[in-house]
Design an enzyme around this catalytic site. Sequence first.
Site, PDB file in Angstrom:
ATOM      1  N   ASP A 172       0.825  -1.199   0.000  1.00 18.30           N
ATOM      2  CA  ASP A 172       0.000   0.000   0.000  1.00 18.30           C
ATOM      3  C   ASP A 172       0.863   1.254   0.000  1.00 18.30           C
ATOM      4  O   ASP A 172       0.567   2.234  -0.690  1.00 18.30           O
ATOM      5  CB  ASP A 172      -0.913   0.010   1.223  1.00 18.30           C
ATOM      6  N   THR A 173       1.920   1.224   0.800  1.00 18.38           N
ATOM      7  CA  THR A 173       2.789   2.395   0.907  1.00 18.38           C
ATOM      8  C   THR A 173       3.487   2.692  -0.417  1.00 18.38           C
ATOM      9  O   THR A 173       3.570   3.856  -0.845  1.00 18.38           O
ATOM     10  CB  THR A 173       3.832   2.177   2.014  1.00 18.38           C
TER      11      THR A 173
END
Length: 401
Positions: A172-173
């Site tokens: 996600d990051t």
Amino acid sequence: MKSEDRLPLEGIRVLELGTLLAGPFTGRLLGDFGAEVVKIEAPDKEDPMRIWGKQKDGHGLWWPIQSRNKKSITLNLRVEEGQEIFKELVEKSDIIIENFRPGTMERWNLSYEVLSEINPGIIMARTSGFGQTGPYKGRAGFGSVGEAMGGLRYVTGFPDRPPTRVGISIGDTLAALYATIGSLIALQERQRSGKGQVVDTALYEAVFSVMESVIPDYLLAGHVRERTGNILPGIAPSNIYATKDGTYIVMGANADGVFRRLAEAMGTPELTADSKFATHAARGQNMKELDFRIEQWTKTMSASEALEILAEKGVPSGLIYSAKDIVQDPQYKAREMIIDVDHPVLGKFPMPGIVPKLGRTPGKVKHPGSEVRGKHNQEIYKGLLDYSEEKLHELMKKTII
């Protein structure tokens, strides 16, 4: 006000529709540098991130970090009246962030084609598991799936065990970082064309893009990179090493010049003339023996003693930090990488500082994420859209906001 006193993205308005991780992290990064980020939540359902992770006195400890600097409003995008209000907001905004499954915005009559008719300069940053096109576009996809199908999990862990994950939501990051970069690129291009565009980021692609040379390794050399634990095959010395006090240190000294300094630090400069260790290729081939020799040396002293010697010789090395180590480290303090922000309930709230460090116009954390959903409804609906008090009351009564 001098230009240096303004944050770099002041004047840019962002509408954040995403939940949980990838979309909101994009909003956080833009907000750190001055963008006005308006986070939109449903009137009847809060973002799950408000309660994810550890809690203190019933308050989630992840939420204030993920939602710092953002304004909070509520709006029901599932009904036509809410969609029309959103279009009014789009008319006065620069960037939309969304991380729904592809097709969701279209079902709500909020496609990019519709919104760009209202505001030709609008930029829509869309993050999803597999992107807006292709045979997998309709699939649900979390960061964990992106990490797996992007290739990262296959090479993470030890060869005698199943694939494992990194201890954070790295997929996600990474997607959020690419969505942020894409949004800034689109803003820059808009200065020339006056037009916005879609920034399409797929979780699996964000992960795949950092997978180094795994594809030519396979297609051109017939090699599939496998799990190798704490080492990279052919790269030595680069490993973790036990010390006398039972602590491990990490060290990288595979370049010729650095290895020479390591050999001097160990008191064995003759290693650099040994044919087994004299070159990068030779060290890679004799990795096990070399790592054994190094660990025999590190085990004769404490971690702090070893690191002091290595630092003096210019050998990259360090402890493997836990959160406890991080908060005690003077480098983190000097770089303001742990900052205290006033929280309305919890008082001084420690959170990560801003990255990167800009020399003339650095970013800033003005406040933590709003604990009250819809806290800025009055400011946005009355101030920005010029709604009357009566209209606001009616919208609330119908659960539009």
